[in-house]
Write a protein that holds these residues in place. Sequence first.
Motif, PDB file in Angstrom:
ATOM      1  N   THR A 162       1.246  -1.058   0.115  1.00  0.00           N
ATOM      2  CA  THR A 162       0.060   0.608   0.089  1.00  0.00           C
ATOM      3  C   THR A 162       0.214   1.209   0.014  1.00  0.00           C
ATOM      4  O   THR A 162       0.509   2.386  -1.055  1.00  0.00           O
ATOM      5  CB  THR A 162      -1.206  -0.357   1.146  1.00  0.00           C
ATOM      6  N   LEU A 163       1.880   1.592   0.745  1.00  0.00           N
ATOM      7  CA  LEU A 163       3.012   2.702   0.418  1.00  0.00           C
ATOM      8  C   LEU A 163       3.566   2.244  -0.743  1.00  0.00           C
ATOM      9  O   LEU A 163       3.894   3.700  -1.157  1.00  0.00           O
ATOM     10  CB  LEU A 163       3.756   1.983   2.011  1.00  0.00           C
ATOM     11  N   LYS A 164       3.831   0.713  -1.418  1.00  0.00           N
ATOM     12  CA  LYS A 164       4.100   1.551  -2.699  1.00  0.00           C
ATOM     13  C   LYS A 164       3.308   1.759  -3.427  1.00  0.00           C
ATOM     14  O   LYS A 164       3.460   2.767  -4.627  1.00  0.00           O
ATOM     15  CB  LYS A 164       4.629  -0.221  -2.925  1.00  0.00           C
ATOM     16  N   SER A 165       2.375   1.777  -3.822  1.00  0.00           N
ATOM     17  CA  SER A 165       1.157   2.676  -3.942  1.00  0.00           C
ATOM     18  C   SER A 165       0.983   3.989  -4.298  1.00  0.00           C
ATOM     19  O   SER A 165       0.879   4.048  -5.178  1.00  0.00           O
ATOM     20  CB  SER A 165      -0.480   1.533  -4.480  1.00  0.00           C
ATOM     21  N   LEU A 166       1.325   4.547  -2.844  1.00  0.00           N
ATOM     22  CA  LEU A 166       1.457   5.908  -2.500  1.00  0.00           C
ATOM     23  C   LEU A 166       2.413   6.475  -3.560  1.00  0.00           C
ATOM     24  O   LEU A 166       2.691   8.067  -3.623  1.00  0.00           O
ATOM     25  CB  LEU A 166       1.500   5.839  -1.325  1.00  0.00           C
ATOM     26  N   GLU A 167       3.668   5.768  -3.394  1.00  0.00           N
ATOM     27  CA  GLU A 167       4.667   6.164  -4.510  1.00  0.00           C
ATOM     28  C   GLU A 167       4.321   6.675  -5.449  1.00  0.00           C
ATOM     29  O   GLU A 167       5.171   7.739  -5.854  1.00  0.00           O
ATOM     30  CB  GLU A 167       6.258   5.497  -3.943  1.00  0.00           C
ATOM     31  N   LEU A 168       4.080   5.486  -5.765  1.00  0.00           N
ATOM     32  CA  LEU A 168       3.202   5.690  -7.127  1.00  0.00           C
ATOM     33  C   LEU A 168       2.241   6.892  -8.184  1.00  0.00           C
ATOM     34  O   LEU A 168       1.866   7.225  -8.546  1.00  0.00           O
ATOM     35  CB  LEU A 168       2.788   4.628  -8.214  1.00  0.00           C
ATOM     36  N   GLU A 169       1.036   7.511  -6.747  1.00  0.00           N
ATOM     37  CA  GLU A 169       0.026   7.978  -6.881  1.00  0.00           C
ATOM     38  C   GLU A 169      -0.523   8.576  -5.815  1.00  0.00           C
ATOM     39  O   GLU A 169      -0.729   8.073  -4.656  1.00  0.00           O
ATOM     40  CB  GLU A 169      -0.910   6.646  -7.306  1.00  0.00           C
ATOM     41  N   PRO A 170       0.311   9.679  -5.105  1.00  0.00           N
ATOM     42  CA  PRO A 170       0.351   9.830  -3.591  1.00  0.00           C
ATOM     43  C   PRO A 170      -0.197  10.776  -3.161  1.00  0.00           C
ATOM     44  O   PRO A 170      -1.036  10.873  -2.016  1.00  0.00           O
ATOM     45  CB  PRO A 170       1.598  11.009  -3.568  1.00  0.00           C
ATOM     46  N   ASN A 171      -1.734  10.808  -4.197  1.00  0.00           N
ATOM     47  CA  ASN A 171      -2.885  11.705  -3.609  1.00  0.00           C
ATOM     48  C   ASN A 171      -4.252  10.682  -4.471  1.00  0.00           C
ATOM     49  O   ASN A 171      -5.457  11.203  -4.405  1.00  0.00           O
ATOM     50  CB  ASN A 171      -3.513  13.064  -5.076  1.00  0.00           C
ATOM     51  N   ASN A 172      -3.834   9.376  -3.867  1.00  0.00           N
ATOM     52  CA  ASN A 172      -5.047   8.557  -4.269  1.00  0.00           C
ATOM     53  C   ASN A 172      -5.738   8.350  -3.076  1.00  0.00           C
ATOM     54  O   ASN A 172      -5.210   7.617  -2.188  1.00  0.00           O
ATOM     55  CB  ASN A 172      -4.559   6.777  -4.743  1.00  0.00           C
TER      56      ASN A 172
END
Length: 241
Positions: A162-172
């Motif tokens: 989930t943290l990795k997803s936030l690196e790719l899309e910070p404002n999701n």
Amino acid sequence: QWHSVGPKIIQDLSSTGRHQECLKACQKLIQIEPESPLPWKYAGKSLLALAQFEKAQQCLTKAHQLNKKDPETIKDIGNTFNALQNDAEATRLYKAALSIDRNYAPAINNLGLIAMRRGDLATAEKLVKKASDLDKSCAHYQINLGSIYKDIGNLELALTFTLKSLELEPNNPAAHTNLGSIYKDLGDLDQALAYSLKSLELKPYNPIAYMNLGTIYLGLRQYKKALIAALESAKLQPENS
């Protein structure tokens, strides 16, 4: 204003979520190029986003008739059935997309989500992990993996993906909501609170985020705030027992 309408304008409108404008542009291009699959395809995508499933199926089916080699169109027809929770038809169509391109990550991911919905977490993990390996730039696959690992009970892997997803899309907002829930389960209520509040800043009317926020405030013994959050969640989703 659509005198110069073309594929790029339509694709830009679709990717930025301007679906009513996209539909108008598609209608204009269909008048000019009725045998082009692109406007039918993107009209279907916009209608799907607007939850007009029958019309979406009609447009996407027309696009498929005009171009039978595009796995994305078949996948999107599957998405209309997936939205209606017709798992059998959605699965058939995702597999049809994979018969065109066996490494088409969106169809693999969606098959994984159907397995997750059915409670088959081992199959869900395998499929979504494969989609993620095929396209490491897609934040949604990372979020989905995090959700699967959370359901499995592996909170550390849930947190990692989930943290990795936030690196790719910070404002999701979905990633922030999920992180709030994961940190809550890990017992880190300060982090849980920060991510839950951020998720509501990004998406203010999310009943799940408010429900999480209520349990976090409860754990922090801030009872008035817990009550306010729980009541807000109930107002937004009154059928949630």
